[in-house]
Design a protein around this motif. Structure first.
Motif, PDB file in Angstrom:
ATOM      1  N   GLU A  20       0.827  -1.212   0.000  1.00 57.68           N
ATOM      2  CA  GLU A  20       0.000   0.000   0.000  1.00 57.68           C
ATOM      3  C   GLU A  20       0.858   1.257   0.000  1.00 57.68           C
ATOM      4  N   LEU A  21       2.026   1.209   0.614  1.00 60.14           N
ATOM      5  CA  LEU A  21       2.951   2.342   0.544  1.00 60.14           C
ATOM      6  C   LEU A  21       3.403   2.564  -0.898  1.00 60.14           C
ATOM      7  N   ASN A  22       3.627   1.474  -1.618  1.00 59.70           N
ATOM      8  CA  ASN A  22       3.997   1.594  -3.032  1.00 59.70           C
ATOM      9  C   ASN A  22       2.872   2.236  -3.833  1.00 59.70           C
ATOM     10  N   GLU A  23       1.629   1.877  -3.488  1.00 65.29           N
ATOM     11  CA  GLU A  23       0.493   2.467  -4.171  1.00 65.29           C
ATOM     12  C   GLU A  23       0.454   3.977  -3.949  1.00 65.29           C
ATOM     13  N   LEU A  24       0.713   4.421  -2.734  1.00 64.38           N
ATOM     14  CA  LEU A  24       0.742   5.859  -2.451  1.00 64.38           C
ATOM     15  C   LEU A  24       1.825   6.557  -3.277  1.00 64.38           C
ATOM     16  N   SER A  25       2.993   5.942  -3.339  1.00 61.42           N
ATOM     17  CA  SER A  25       4.091   6.531  -4.112  1.00 61.42           C
ATOM     18  C   SER A  25       3.709   6.664  -5.581  1.00 61.42           C
ATOM     19  N   ASP A  26       3.017   5.656  -6.120  1.00 61.03           N
ATOM     20  CA  ASP A  26       2.585   5.698  -7.519  1.00 61.03           C
ATOM     21  C   ASP A  26       1.575   6.831  -7.747  1.00 61.03           C
ATOM     22  N   ILE A  27       0.687   7.053  -6.770  1.00 59.01           N
ATOM     23  CA  ILE A  27      -0.296   8.136  -6.891  1.00 59.01           C
ATOM     24  C   ILE A  27       0.409   9.482  -6.990  1.00 59.01           C
ATOM     25  N   TYR A  28       1.413   9.686  -6.158  1.00 59.55           N
ATOM     26  CA  TYR A  28       2.187  10.937  -6.225  1.00 59.55           C
ATOM     27  C   TYR A  28       2.881  11.080  -7.581  1.00 59.55           C
ATOM     28  N   LEU A  29       3.460   9.978  -8.028  1.00 54.30           N
ATOM     29  CA  LEU A  29       4.209  10.011  -9.278  1.00 54.30           C
ATOM     30  C   LEU A  29       3.291  10.337 -10.458  1.00 54.30           C
ATOM     31  N   ASN A  30       2.138   9.678 -10.513  1.00 52.25           N
ATOM     32  CA  ASN A  30       1.200   9.888 -11.625  1.00 52.25           C
ATOM     33  C   ASN A  30       0.598  11.291 -11.612  1.00 52.25           C
ATOM     34  N   ALA A  31       0.459  11.859 -10.409  1.00 50.52           N
ATOM     35  CA  ALA A  31      -0.108  13.210 -10.306  1.00 50.52           C
ATOM     36  C   ALA A  31       0.959  14.287 -10.425  1.00 50.52           C
ATOM     37  N   ASN A  32       2.224  13.836 -10.575  1.00 52.29           N
ATOM     38  CA  ASN A  32       3.342  14.772 -10.698  1.00 52.29           C
ATOM     39  C   ASN A  32       3.429  15.697  -9.484  1.00 52.29           C
ATOM     40  N   ILE A  33       3.274  15.085  -8.305  1.00 52.72           N
ATOM     41  CA  ILE A  33       3.336  15.823  -7.044  1.00 52.72           C
ATOM     42  C   ILE A  33       4.489  15.245  -6.219  1.00 52.72           C
TER      43      ILE A  33
END
Length: 793
Positions: free
Chosen positions: A454-467
């Motif tokens: 789930e931590l990896n999922e959070l990191s991916d969300i940041y990456l995809n949103a360019n944040i």
């Protein structure tokens, strides 16, 4: 005589004649120190003669014999038979009192216990127990463990049955401290702990743990079972006294109290004392996360509706106590699998389910102690230790099999503040949820509630949103997070969706999830929860479920606000769920039905609207803005003004509490955003017009002026609160302070000062709000109106 009973008044003199009654002489002796000082000094013949008529069951004679046979150099083994005889006379009354659920001790219900106390039995038994401390001789007679145990049981029975005994024991500081030393004796530990817990619960002043002789070594000597029981005592010593539900709970009263007491409280000192005990927190974490073997046969499980009758049965209680003692004796080293418990010769006398209930009962106390420590001044230290000892992963492993097992039939729903005798399993669930709330609230360790996946999922969300990824997420030690695919947060959301709609668990579940989102809004955290269908579920509960619980609805309003704040995806999802005008009107009706409960959601919408209006270059924002009913509704100035008017009207300085002070802050947010856009005079003029139209000129604005003065007094001296306001609103606290100062400006020429909009005959800005009487305020308004100005609902 330890207690002055109802019969005392019948012994008074008449027409001024001197009283010859023996009880009066004893009372005189206790006051003057001359003559008789206790009932056991009365001649035997007189006691026996009176016993026949008063039906004292021979208790005064037995106490007289015990007093004569228990002097400092006597053989205490010879008095045991007398103690046992007295114990048998009192124990049946205690059992009857508990099983019949008596609310108040009475002489007529427990005549034997009352007589025992009346003739000085309580004082005598305290003297006998403390005999080892009253002599300096080397070869003093020793008391057997059985004698100590029986003496403690007698005193406990008196506490149960006779009013005032517990308070009289609590007043003896030397006796209370001596009881703690008895806890080092494993044979009498449970009886001692039970009596101490009763005594401490009635003390007006919290005991100082650091004054207990050899506290560190005492606690370190406890096995795990004893440490769990000791947590019942600790829960009384580390919690601040409940001040009740009257005006002492108001922020005004708390502010006054804080002025008079600048030193740390006894409860805070006790928390520090516990944290300084080597290994204490680590052992509590092991207790909280210790596994329990489930019964293979479902029929062996104890149903919740039966638990109370089991625990009220004296034989079962005695068996459990004996079981614990045998476990302590058999376990030379502490075991996490409880193999010693299963091998106990008494194991077959209890159902498998009782073992689970017993385990749950002490886990409740352990979780409570950890929760209180998490909310104390040493919060960061406690957080580091709980993370290090893997409390959260351990609780995650217990979640399905112990913490959130399938609810048995007949589960009773309780409101948040409803007083009830909840079963251990219900209490355990609530305490678990409170612990998660305290653990996550405004702390970077909240990500320990997730799994590595789930931590990896959070990191991916940041990456995809360019944040940029949150620093707290990046700093999370992955060796300390939950095992497996699902963390505690995801498991919690899953069970929340299945919970009965009005269940009180929903309140605590929503609070625990909301605490994960508190602080500076995190887009990734919000999206993580949106992906799990949380927003749609909350809207269903608010709009379509027919939920009537104010507590549950309030918790969902707050959670929805944190989930949607500044998140355009959340508003898009909202619009997809609220597809009809009927649904939207139902949503508004729920918000308006209790603005105190929903004002945090109103604040979220206002803040989000302000941000989205500045993002006109974002195509997604423009698209959602044009379609979303909620944003369009709040974009209308008259609707924001209506909310502002009601928010100011429902509170005043005397009724501000931690629960409703958010209404003041939400009203300030509306005015800060108006000031930023140069529209503050428009809002103040509208408030003045409303006053005159309702024929209460000056009332609303005078009240708001007083509220803002209190706001300065309250927040400018509290760093934590100011930080929370800044983080949650993303408005610098300096701008909060500036806006309040502008509104409180004294110049009549300022178009942004409240005073400018109050005509001279109605100005009342110089009163000291700290001295205003709540009773005076109440006389100004009828019960059908708002507390501030009398505006109708």
């Amino acid at each position: 005589m330890a207690t002055r009973g109802p019969g005392f008044s019948r012994t008074q003199t008449r027409r001024g004649k001197p009283c010859k009654n023996i009880f009066h002489k004893i009372r005189q002796g206790q006051v003057t120190g001359e003559g008789l000082t206790r009932g056991s000094q009365v001649p035997v013949a007189l006691l026996e003669e009176r016993d026949k008529r008063a039906q004292w069951q021979g208790i005064p004679v037995l106490l007289r014999r015990l007093h004569k046979s228990s002097h400092p150099n006597s053989d205490l083994s010879k008095i045991h038979s007398i103690v046992m005889e007295l114990s048998s006379l009192l124990s049946m009354e205690a059992i009857s009192f508990v099983t019949e659920e008596r609310k108040m001790p009475q002489e007529s219900i427990s005549p034997n216990t009352y007589t025992f106390d009346l003739f000085g039995g309580v004082d005598l038994f305290m003297e006998i127990l403390m005999r080892p401390t009253l002599t300096i001789q080397q070869n003093t007679p020793t008391m057997s463990d059985d004698l100590i145990k029986d003496c403690l049981s007698v005193l406990y029975n008196c506490c149960i049955c006779t009013e005032g005994v517990t308070k009289s024991l609590a007043a003896r500081e030397d006796f209370v401290m001596y009881l703690f030393t008895l806890m080092s004796n494993k044979k009498v530990f449970l009886q001692t702990a039970t009596l101490i817990e009763d005594i401490l619960s009635v003390r007006k002043e919290i005991i100082q743990l650091e004054e207990i002789p050899n506290l560190d070594s005492l606690v370190q000597s406890f096995n795990q079972q004893q440490l769990a029981n000791f947590c019942r005592i600790l829960s009384v010593t580390i919690s601040e006294p409940d001040v009740g539900v009257d005006d002492k709970h108001t922020l005004l009263a708390r502010s006054t109290q804080q002025k008079t007491s600048t030193c740390p409280s006894h409860a805070e000192n006790n928390q520090v004392a516990l944290l300084n005990i080597p290994g204490f927190i680590e052992r509590l974490c092991k207790l909280a996360t210790r596994k329990v073997t489930e019964a293979a046969d479902a029929s062996a499980r104890l149903e919740l509706e039966d638990w109370h009758s089991w625990l009220d049965n004296a034989l079962v209680l005695d068996t459990l106590m004996q079981l614990a003692i045998e476990e302590a004796e058999q376990s030379s080293t502490e075991s996490s699998d409880e193999s010693s418990l299963s091998s106990s010769p008494l194991r077959h006398r209890l159902p498998q389910s009782m073992k689970i209930v017993h385990e749950i009962m002490y886990k409740v106390e352990v979780l409570y102690v950890l929760c209180v420590l998490l909310m104390g001044r040493q919060r960061n230290q406690v957080h580091r230790m709980l993370a290090e000892f893997k409390l959260i992963p351990g609780l995650n492993n217990l979640f399905d099999k112990l913490i959130w097992r399938k609810q048995p039939f007949g589960h009773i729903l309780h409101r948040q503040n409803q007083s009830c005798d909840c079963s251990p399993e219900i209490s355990f669930k609530i305490q678990f949820l409170r612990l998660l709330q305290s653990f996550s609230d405004h702390h970077e360790n909240k990500y320990l509630l997730l799994s590595g996946q789930e931590l990896n999922e959070l990191s991916d969300i940041y990456l995809n949103a360019n944040i940029f990824e949150m620093e707290a997420l990046n700093n999370t030690d992955r060796n300390l997070v939950c095992d497996g695919k699902k963390g505690l947060l995801t498991r919690l959301i899953s069970v929340m969706k299945k919970e009965p709609i009005d269940s009180s668990f929903r309140f605590w579940q929503a609070r625990a999830v909301e605490s994960f989102l508190r602080g500076t809004p995190s887009y990734a955290d919000q999206v993580f929860l949106l992906r799990r269908g949380l927003l749609e579920h909350i809207l269903y509960c608010i709009i379509d479920s027919g939920c009537k619980s104010h507590d549950v609805l309030q918790s969902y309003f707050d959670l929805l606000g944190e989930l949607m704040k500044f998140n355009i995806d959340a508003f898009k999802r909202f619009n997809k769920y609220v597809t009809t005008e009927e649904k939207f009107q139902m949503f508004l009706t729920q918000i308006n039905s209790s603005l105190v409960d929903s004002n945090m959601l109103v604040r979220c919408i206002v803040l989000s609207l302000d941000r989205f209006e500045n993002e006109t270059n974002d195509v997604k924002v423009v698209e959602v803005f044009s379609e979303c009913r909620l944003l369009s509704y709040m974009a209308q100035v008259e609707n924001r003004l209506l909310f502002l008017l009601r928010l100011i009207s429902i509170i005043n300085v005397q009724t501000l509490t931690q629960e409703n002070v958010s209404c003041l802050n939400t009203s300030l947010v509306i005015l800060m955003l108006a000031r930023r856009r140069g529209k503050l005079p428009l809002y103040l003029s509208a408030l003045r017009e409303k006053e005159y139209s309702e024929k209460y000129p000056g009332c609303l604005l005078n009240n708001f002026h007083n509220l803002l003065r209190f706001w300065q007094h309250h927040y400018l001296n509290k760093d934590k609160d100011s930080t929370c306001l800044e983080n949650s609103s993303c408005i610098p606290f300096t701008y909060w302070k500036e806006t309040v100062s502008v509104l409180l400006g004294s110049g009549r020429s300022s178009r942004c000062a409240i005073a400018t909009y109050i005509d001279e005959p109605y100005r009342d800005l110089d009163r000291d709000f700290m001295e205003l009487s709540l009773e005076t305020e109440r006389t100004l308004f009828t019960s059908q109106t708002h507390p501030a100005c009398g505006y109708n609902s």
